[in-house]
Design a protein around this motif. Structure first.
Motif, PDB file in Angstrom:
ATOM      1  N   ALA A   1      49.665  33.669  31.466  1.00 34.03           N
ATOM      2  CA  ALA A   1      50.026  34.941  30.862  1.00 34.03           C
ATOM      3  C   ALA A   1      51.451  35.267  31.223  1.00 34.03           C
ATOM      4  O   ALA A   1      51.939  34.874  32.270  1.00 34.03           O
ATOM      5  N   THR A   2      52.091  35.975  30.370  1.00 33.06           N
ATOM      6  CA  THR A   2      53.450  36.404  30.663  1.00 33.06           C
ATOM      7  C   THR A   2      53.498  37.914  30.697  1.00 33.06           C
ATOM      8  O   THR A   2      52.824  38.593  29.940  1.00 33.06           O
ATOM      9  N   ASP A  48      58.788  41.884  36.189  1.00 33.03           N
ATOM     10  CA  ASP A  48      59.391  40.641  35.714  1.00 33.03           C
ATOM     11  C   ASP A  48      60.891  40.736  35.474  1.00 33.03           C
ATOM     12  O   ASP A  48      61.500  39.792  34.985  1.00 33.03           O
ATOM     13  N   GLY A  49      61.490  41.876  35.818  1.00 32.31           N
ATOM     14  CA  GLY A  49      62.945  42.005  35.732  1.00 32.31           C
ATOM     15  C   GLY A  49      63.495  42.178  34.340  1.00 32.31           C
ATOM     16  O   GLY A  49      64.693  41.988  34.123  1.00 32.31           O
ATOM     17  N   ASP A  50      62.653  42.594  33.369  1.00 27.96           N
ATOM     18  CA  ASP A  50      63.134  42.737  31.994  1.00 27.96           C
ATOM     19  C   ASP A  50      63.610  44.155  31.668  1.00 27.96           C
ATOM     20  O   ASP A  50      64.008  44.434  30.545  1.00 27.96           O
ATOM     21  N   ASN A 138      58.806  32.183  37.883  1.00 25.21           N
ATOM     22  CA  ASN A 138      58.744  31.096  36.898  1.00 25.21           C
ATOM     23  C   ASN A 138      57.664  31.322  35.838  1.00 25.21           C
ATOM     24  O   ASN A 138      56.916  30.413  35.491  1.00 25.21           O
ATOM     25  N   GLY A 139      57.565  32.550  35.336  1.00 23.58           N
ATOM     26  CA  GLY A 139      56.661  32.824  34.226  1.00 23.58           C
ATOM     27  C   GLY A 139      55.218  33.088  34.575  1.00 23.58           C
ATOM     28  O   GLY A 139      54.361  33.103  33.701  1.00 23.58           O
ATOM     29  N   THR A 140      54.898  33.324  35.856  1.00 21.81           N
ATOM     30  CA  THR A 140      53.523  33.613  36.250  1.00 21.81           C
ATOM     31  C   THR A 140      53.520  34.443  37.532  1.00 21.81           C
ATOM     32  O   THR A 140      54.518  34.497  38.252  1.00 21.81           O
TER      33      THR A 140
END
Length: 152
Positions: A1-2, A48-50, A138-140
């Motif tokens: 999942a992201t 996630d730093g977005d 790394n996406g998780t």
């Protein structure tokens, strides 16, 4: 999942300081039979730093007795509908944990979990305490729990 999925074209359409997802509007993967699911605790932050906040929710079935297990879920906003959706399960209800503390700090989810040393321990009386921590890498989500985090 992201935790973040950009819209077509690679950018999100929401403003940089959008509201965190509302757990009351989310559908959690929790089977409660005839009773309702209850959101016990929540914490929010940009995991996630977005630049968009996520919500972490501790959810359990509203049982009348015992200590029902809790699931800990990460919610983000769907880029098309804006509705909250579960993108990760940090603690599955099948693990038989209860959550007494839940925070987001410095981009990490931290939780205090109560559990059982064996299947012989009654559901009313968890006998283990674990301090867990998860971070987006790394996406998780990766659990980063100290080796001595469990106590009896």
């Amino acid at each position: 999942a992201t935790a973040a999925q950009p819209a077509a074209g690679g950018t999100r359409n929401a403003p940089a300081h959008s509201a965190p997802p509302d757990p009351a509007a989310a559908a959690f993967p929790l089977e409660c039979g005839p009773v309702e699911a209850v959101v016990q605790k929540t914490a929010t932050g940009d995991l996630d730093g977005d630049g968009h906040p996520e919500t972490v929710a501790a959810v359990r079935c509203d049982a009348g007795m015992g200590t029902p297990p809790t699931g800990v879920y990460v919610l983000t906003r769907d880029t098309d509908s804006g509705k909250p959706r579960v993108v990760a399960t940090l603690v599955a209800p099948e693990d038989r944990h209860s959550v007494t503390d839940l925070t987001v700090r410095d981009g990490a989810v931290r939780a205090t979990l109560l559990g059982y040393s064996s299947a012989d321990v009654p559901n009313c009386c968890p006998d283990l305490t674990e301090h867990a921590k998860w971070q987006w890498r790394n996406g998780t989500f990766v659990e980063d729990t100290p080796s001595q985090a469990r106590t009896v």
